[in-house]
Design a protein around this motif. Structure first.
Motif: not given
Ligand code: FE2
Length: 364
Positions: A242-269
């Motif tokens: 990551y550091i090599n490609f971003y060329r320094g420190a930075g945000v790696q991931h944003v975690a987003m919460a759901t109440d129904d991960i099965i529904h959410t992930v099915r939609q996202l896919i």
């Protein structure tokens, strides 16, 4: 206990500097189900940059691009590719937040100032954090407009529905070699955060690669920032990649919460979001480790959803592939059922999956 000198109500918005905000906005609408909220650009009198603001429940993302070459936005994109520039924090007193942090050693990004329009006023102030990332304090108690002064309502005809994403659960920073303790101390001393958890390279390593992590949280727990640092392994740590490609420190991931991960992930896919591959063998033994769950294991396996348990309950989580061509920023989708931790039990399976992708990129 001493009083919290930096009370934070939550994440106000996350701003990404990107190469083509119009197309990025379309991706987050189409793939993640974000809803159009506000716009700033040539039509609103902004000659230097264009921003699209999208919202899903409590999550607000801003995508900004440069209209001219001589621009801090263009410079940022040239160096880092598309990435997170601003983690904005919602506070009741932006001037005090700036004063408390800069007096404790934060480097100012900009001093407090008030921006007004016919909907009221917003006070903002900013400080630098790791890499070129910044925190902006946003005080909006006297504002009734759609987002911030300078923005107009954005009402395109194209509006795919939401996917069930609710709020930002945590945001992870990738730091360079030896920087984890420096920035953990920054969040402790300058921002008044406390350390929730610490993982060393014995916790987070595979046969080939390793990393270390400390999770910092503000007083009310609404802001959680895990901080990663690469550790020595036989091959290249994903943090180093990551550091090599971003060329320094930075945000790696944003975690987003759901109440129904099965529904959410099915939609996202269905909408084209790409997730990390989880080998089916993961599901052969996962319930030995996690115990009883409410969901059907078959559905979780079909969608590649991971499970982990701590003293307070369990959690379900899944990770996207990087959402740009540089292997940098990605997203986590998380559903908490009591657990307050971050999925330590999945680190090994996850990292082996990331290593498979590093191998294909020639960066392991
Ligand atoms: Fe995470």
């Amino acid at each position: 206990m001493s009083e919290d000198f930096l009370p934070i109500n939550g994440t106000d918005y996350v701003e990404f500097y990107v190469g083509n905000a119009k197309q990025v906005a379309y991706y987050y609408q189409s793939a993640f189900g974000f809803q159009p909220l506000a716009y700033s650009g040539l039509e609103t009198g902004n000659r230097e940059r264009t921003s699209y603001v999208l919202v899903q429940d409590k999550i607000r993302f801003v995508f900004t691009t440069a209209l001219i070459p001589d621009s801090v936005v263009a410079d940022h994109v040239k160096e880092h590719g598309d990435g997170v520039k601003v983690i904005a924090l919602w506070v009741d007193d932006a001037a005090k937040s700036w004063k408390e942090t800069t007096s404790r050693g934060a480097k100012s990004y900009f001093e407090p100032y008030t921006k007004k329009d016919e909907h009221g006023e917003v006070v903002m102030a900013g400080i630098h954090t790791y890499g070129e990332t910044v925190h902006i304090f946003v005080e909006r108690k006297n504002y009734k407009g759609v987002f911030l002064p300078g923005y107009e309502k954005w009402e395109p005809e194209y509006r795919p529905g939401p996917t069930g994403l609710k709020y930002v659960d945590h945001m992870v920073g990738n730091l360079g070699w030896g920087e984890m303790n420096t920035w953990a101390k920054f969040y402790q001393d300058v921002m008044g955060f406390r350390q929730l958890i610490s993982f060393d390279d014995k916790d987070i390593s595979t046969e080939y690669t390793a990393l270390m992590s400390k999770v910092m949280s503000n007083d009310n727990g609404r802001i959680k920032f895990p901080l990663n640092e690469p550790a020595k392994g036989r091959k290249m740590s994903q943090i180093e990649e990551y550091i090599n490609f971003y060329r320094g420190a930075g945000v790696q991931h944003v975690a987003m919460a759901t109440d129904d991960i099965i529904h959410t992930v099915r939609q996202l896919i269905k909408r084209g979001v790409e997730f990390l591959y989880v080998p089916s063998s993961y599901y052969d033994t996962v319930l030995d480790r996690v115990g009883h769950i409410d969901e059907e294991l078959k559905a979780l396996q079909e969608l590649g959803i991971l499970l982990d348990r701590d003293d307070e309950g369990y959690l379900l989580q899944v990770f996207t592939r990087p959402v740009e061509d540089r292997p940098t920023v990605f997203f986590e989708i998380i559903q908490r059922k009591g657990a307050k931790s971050f999925g330590k039990g999945n680190f090994k399976a996850l990292f082996e999956s990331i290593e498979r992708e590093q191998e294909r990129r020639g960066t392991l």
